[in-house]
Design a protein around this motif. Structure first.
Motif, mmCIF file in Angstrom:
data_model
loop_
_atom_site.group_PDB
_atom_site.id
_atom_site.type_symbol
_atom_site.label_atom_id
_atom_site.label_comp_id
_atom_site.label_asym_id
_atom_site.label_seq_id
_atom_site.Cartn_x
_atom_site.Cartn_y
_atom_site.Cartn_z
ATOM 1 N N SER A 569 43.159 48.213 52.006
ATOM 2 C CA SER A 569 43.882 47.313 51.105
ATOM 3 C C SER A 569 43.247 47.322 49.718
ATOM 4 O O SER A 569 42.073 46.966 49.571
ATOM 5 C CB SER A 569 43.877 45.889 51.652
ATOM 6 O OG SER A 569 44.627 45.790 52.836
ATOM 7 N N PRO A 570 43.984 47.704 48.679
ATOM 8 C CA PRO A 570 43.419 47.684 47.324
ATOM 9 C C PRO A 570 42.891 46.313 46.919
ATOM 10 O O PRO A 570 41.910 46.221 46.160
ATOM 11 C CB PRO A 570 44.612 48.098 46.447
ATOM 12 C CG PRO A 570 45.469 48.923 47.348
ATOM 13 C CD PRO A 570 45.349 48.280 48.694
ATOM 14 N N LEU A 571 43.485 45.246 47.433
ATOM 15 C CA LEU A 571 43.030 43.906 47.069
ATOM 16 C C LEU A 571 41.580 43.674 47.470
ATOM 17 O O LEU A 571 40.865 42.904 46.816
ATOM 18 C CB LEU A 571 43.934 42.853 47.727
ATOM 19 C CG LEU A 571 43.617 41.400 47.393
ATOM 20 C CD1 LEU A 571 43.786 41.135 45.891
ATOM 21 C CD2 LEU A 571 44.499 40.456 48.199
ATOM 22 N N HIS A 572 41.136 44.348 48.517
ATOM 23 C CA HIS A 572 39.759 44.178 48.981
ATOM 24 C C HIS A 572 38.823 45.235 48.417
ATOM 25 O O HIS A 572 37.664 45.336 48.858
ATOM 26 C CB HIS A 572 39.723 44.200 50.512
ATOM 27 C CG HIS A 572 40.531 43.103 51.139
ATOM 28 N ND1 HIS A 572 40.279 41.779 50.904
ATOM 29 C CD2 HIS A 572 41.613 43.150 51.975
ATOM 30 C CE1 HIS A 572 41.151 41.035 51.573
ATOM 31 N NE2 HIS A 572 41.976 41.847 52.214
ATOM 32 N N ARG A 573 39.310 46.007 47.426
ATOM 33 C CA ARG A 573 38.456 47.025 46.804
ATOM 34 C C ARG A 573 38.476 46.893 45.282
ATOM 35 O O ARG A 573 38.271 47.876 44.574
ATOM 36 C CB ARG A 573 38.933 48.428 47.211
ATOM 37 C CG ARG A 573 38.931 48.688 48.713
ATOM 38 C CD ARG A 573 38.814 50.159 49.053
ATOM 39 N NE ARG A 573 39.827 50.985 48.432
ATOM 40 C CZ ARG A 573 40.738 51.707 49.075
ATOM 41 N NH1 ARG A 573 40.781 51.648 50.403
ATOM 42 N NH2 ARG A 573 41.602 52.454 48.441
ATOM 43 N N THR A 574 38.724 45.694 44.784
ATOM 44 C CA THR A 574 38.799 45.522 43.331
ATOM 45 C C THR A 574 37.479 45.853 42.647
ATOM 46 O O THR A 574 37.470 46.203 41.466
ATOM 47 C CB THR A 574 39.200 44.079 42.979
ATOM 48 O OG1 THR A 574 38.294 43.159 43.603
ATOM 49 C CG2 THR A 574 40.623 43.784 43.452
ATOM 50 N N ASP A 575 36.368 45.768 43.386
ATOM 51 C CA ASP A 575 35.075 46.083 42.769
ATOM 52 C C ASP A 575 34.920 47.576 42.490
ATOM 53 O O ASP A 575 34.009 47.984 41.749
ATOM 54 C CB ASP A 575 33.918 45.594 43.638
ATOM 55 C CG ASP A 575 33.958 46.150 45.053
ATOM 56 O OD1 ASP A 575 34.994 46.735 45.453
ATOM 57 O OD2 ASP A 575 32.951 46.005 45.769
ATOM 58 N N SER A 576 35.814 48.410 43.068
ATOM 59 C CA SER A 576 35.751 49.847 42.796
ATOM 60 C C SER A 576 36.849 50.302 41.847
ATOM 61 O O SER A 576 37.091 51.509 41.718
ATOM 62 C CB SER A 576 35.845 50.635 44.113
ATOM 63 O OG SER A 576 37.126 50.507 44.704
ATOM 64 N N LEU A 577 37.511 49.360 41.180
ATOM 65 C CA LEU A 577 38.598 49.705 40.271
ATOM 66 C C LEU A 577 38.107 50.678 39.204
ATOM 67 O O LEU A 577 37.131 50.414 38.497
ATOM 68 C CB LEU A 577 39.158 48.438 39.617
ATOM 69 C CG LEU A 577 40.410 48.610 38.757
ATOM 70 C CD1 LEU A 577 41.575 49.134 39.573
ATOM 71 C CD2 LEU A 577 40.782 47.278 38.097
ATOM 72 N N ALA A 578 38.828 51.810 39.090
ATOM 73 C CA ALA A 578 38.343 52.913 38.263
ATOM 74 C C ALA A 578 38.702 52.793 36.797
ATOM 75 O O ALA A 578 38.173 53.538 35.974
ATOM 76 C CB ALA A 578 38.887 54.233 38.808
ATOM 77 N N GLY A 579 39.585 51.869 36.440
ATOM 78 C CA GLY A 579 39.988 51.770 35.044
ATOM 79 C C GLY A 579 41.081 50.743 34.867
ATOM 80 O O GLY A 579 41.451 50.024 35.809
#
Length: 658
Positions: A569-579
């Motif tokens: 789920s992208p919502l649980h990976r916001t800390d890895s947002l690339a840009g």
């Protein structure tokens, strides 16, 4: 001599308003007393869908609107809708969006009256896939809301009449159904059905039942289909045989099926002649008589001749390689809605004897497109096939920066957008898309990727995505982006990913890679997305009933694979947002509701990462209003300019938060 200008700054006559104006696409074609009728959207009227007719004259006949505002010929069954109209006697029955009731248009007087009861709960009962039943009857799928959750839905098959009698229940064999079709002798009815967790491209059953003298259905029998065989269209051929598209060998081929259950493939080919049943009432084939059938061969118009077991492209239709699943026999040939590399989708009639195409409908849009072609502003899609690190092929279409007035500076490579289609059981075709041309005419390339899971390449390719959503799709799109960089086509520092719905999920997943993976994109546009898989799915989830168990196949069954849902789920990976990311969301979306984007954007506040969030009142899943289309396109272009370091002329600046 073209002017040398930085990519992204080129002036263009293809404004967002031009794109919005051209968005009035025809749909749901039919023949009424020798005339072609169809539904057509009106972006300038809030996305309203009207009903129009052509007088059938192939030498410049007139097109007339039959239903003025406020009538809106749409319905909400499955939230994607289904066939919304049919002719019956001197009337036309149609579904109206505002209240989801069925109405009858008197063809002689032009008056309109309701023929279904007003529901106790507004829009609590919906109808779709209107079909002719016994004399004076309209057969349809009825969808009823039974509770407060989006998945509290029941469906049945009903008979309606023009005099407004209460709907009569015919059958309710499965949780999902297509409308019944009456056999030529009136003795049998046939329909398709399927149940959770299957989607209609996973497995459906072709059902048949006897119709009694009183119109009641007897007990149904299953003639074809099953858990791993999908039937996507059926038509009666004789009182004792049906024609149907099904895929027992991994490809949707046309079969003849007897009432005793025998089935024979009329022309075995390793090609798709059918497609995913996203909307009830789609038609990929049309019988022509004499053992010949018009079919769609991966989107191209072809003729299947069962006498020789051949499927042959219609030569005159090759410049229109993408036909919608809406074929109807007409004037000794076939009519449909078709698009080409430099032609938007329009109603066309194919004369199979003379091997010619005739376009119908309004000429203004065609004249505009023709002018843009002559001036050299429209890109010709380039068909390519890329390869993943694992050796899997990934088809794509490239739309290169194209302008007669501008060219890029020596040594500068253009930005490229990796476009992710929705579905994910969808696909891209090599056709004109003014949405793409809005960018390419300004010096920004587009790559439309048919990643693993796309239809048109057989069941095996479609099922590459089984339990691999968020992995295979992300990797396939990245493989295309990285290949364009390696070939010297795209600027590695100015790559973006964009998509809506399921494409919004893939775009968001691409921008939030799971460590140690890294993203190859500098920016992402995420439209009406799925961002939290766990809260989106299931009976109590945030999505609608039709797709509430879709993730059983795309991710895995619950609760066994709950960790996988969270991990992808992208919502649980916001800390890895690339840009930087831009979110575009309709506030009335019942498929990918705004709560998902709300939570993601809230998690980015104070992160320091630039991000934009535009919401649009009155918009559902996808954008229909002209003002929304304009605002969304201009915001997206402004967003890329701010991230990639160029200023597009005449485009308002969208505010980015941090």
């Amino acid at each position: 001599m073209p002017m040398i200008s930085p990519y992204g700054t080129w002036s263009s006559p293809i404004s967002a308003a031009v794109v919005a104006e051209a968005g009035g696409a025809p749909q749901w074609l039919g023949v009424v007393d020798g005339e072609l009728w169809w539904a057509e959207s009106r972006p300038a009227e809030g996305g309203r869908v009207t009903l129009v007719r052509s007088d059938g004259d192939l030498d410049g006949g007139e097109v007339e609107q039959l239903l003025p505002a406020p009538w809106n010929v749409r319905n909400r069954v499955h939230e994607y809708g289904g066939r919304p109209w049919m002719a019956i006697g001197d009337a036309v029955a149609f579904t109206h969006w505002d209240d989801q009731r069925v109405y009858a248009l008197d063809r002689a007087e032009g008056s309109v009256r309701p023929i279904t009861p007003e529901p106790e709960v507004p829009q609590g009962i919906r109808y779709a896939d209107l079909r002719p039943g016994r004399a004076g009857e309209i057969w349809a799928v009825r969808e009823t809301s039974t509770g407060p959750r989006r998945t509290d839905i029941a469906r049945d098959l009903v008979s309606l009449t023009l005099d407004g009698r209460p709907p009569r229940v015919l059958a309710a064999t499965h949780h999902f159904l297509t409308a019944p079709q009456l056999s030529p002798d009136g003795r049998h009815a046939a329909w398709l059905g399927w149940d959770h967790p299957a989607m209609p491209w996973d497995g459906t059953e072709l059902c048949v039942a006897e119709v009694g003298p009183d119109g009641a259905f007897g007990r149904h029998r299953v003639l074809a289909g099953g858990r791993e065989i999908a039937v996507c269209q059926l038509e009666w051929e004789t009182p004792d045989t049906l024609l149907a598209l099904l895929d027992p060998d991994g490809w949707w081929n046309l079969h003849r099926i007897g009432l005793e259950g025998t089935a024979g493939n009329l022309a075995p080919v390793a090609e798709e002649l059918g497609g995913p049943l996203w909307k009830l009432g789609l038609q990929w084939f049309a019988p022509l008589g004499g053992g010949r059938h018009a079919v769609l061969r991966s989107g191209r118009l072809a003729v299947l001749d069962e006498r020789g077991g051949t499927v042959t492209d219609v030569a005159g239709a090759r410049r229109r390689p993408a036909w919608s699943a809406n074929l109807v026999p007409f004037a000794g040939g076939v009519a449909g809605i078709a698009a080409g590399p430099q032609q938007e989708g329009t109603v066309v009639v194919a004369d199979l004897g003379a091997d010619t195409l005739t376009e119908l409908g309004e000429t203004a849009g065609r004249e505009l497109t023709g002018t843009l072609v002559e001036q050299g502003y429209l890109p010709v899609p380039e068909e390519r096939e890329f390869t993943t690190a694992e050796g899997e092929r990934v088809p794509a279409y490239l739309y290169h920066p194209t302008s007669p007035e501008h060219t890029g500076p020596d040594g500068e490579l253009p930005p490229y957008l990796i476009h992710v289609h929705g579905g994910p059981t969808g696909r891209n075709f090599p056709v004109l898309d003014l949405d793409f041309a809005f960018f390419t005419s300004r010096g920004i390339g587009v790559a439309a990727v048919n990643y693993g899971g796309s239809t048109g390449y057989g069941r095996r390719y479609r099922e590459r995505l089984r339990q691999q959503w968020g992995v295979v799709d992300v990797a396939d799109c990245a493989a295309v982006a990285e290949a364009l960089v390696a070939e010297g086509v795209a600027d590695p520092d100015r790559l973006a990913v964009r998509g809506g719905s399921a494409g919004g999920f893939t775009s968001a997943a691409s921008m939030t890679p799971a460590p140690p993976a890294t993203a190859c994109y500098r920016a992402g546009t995420i439209k009406f997305p799925i961002l939290d898989l766990t809260s989106w799915t299931g009976e109590g989830g945030e999505t609608h009933d039709f797709e509430s168990r879709y993730l059983d196949s795309l991710i895995g069954p619950l609760p066994e694979t709950a960790d996988r849902y969270r991990a992808r789920s992208p919502l649980h990976r916001t800390d890895s947002l690339a840009g930087p990311v831009l979110f575009l969301q309709g506030l009335d979306d019942e498929i990918c509701p705004p709560e998902q984007a709300d939570r993601f954007v809230a998690a980015l506040e104070g992160s320091g990462i630039p991000h934009g969030y535009l919401t649009f009142a009155g918009e559902q899943h996808g954008f229909r209003k002209a003002e929304t289309i304009i605002a969304a396109l201009e915001a997206e272009l402004s967003f890329y300019g701010q991230v990639f370091g160029f200023t597009p002329p005449g485009i308002p600046v969208v505010d980015l938060r941090r």
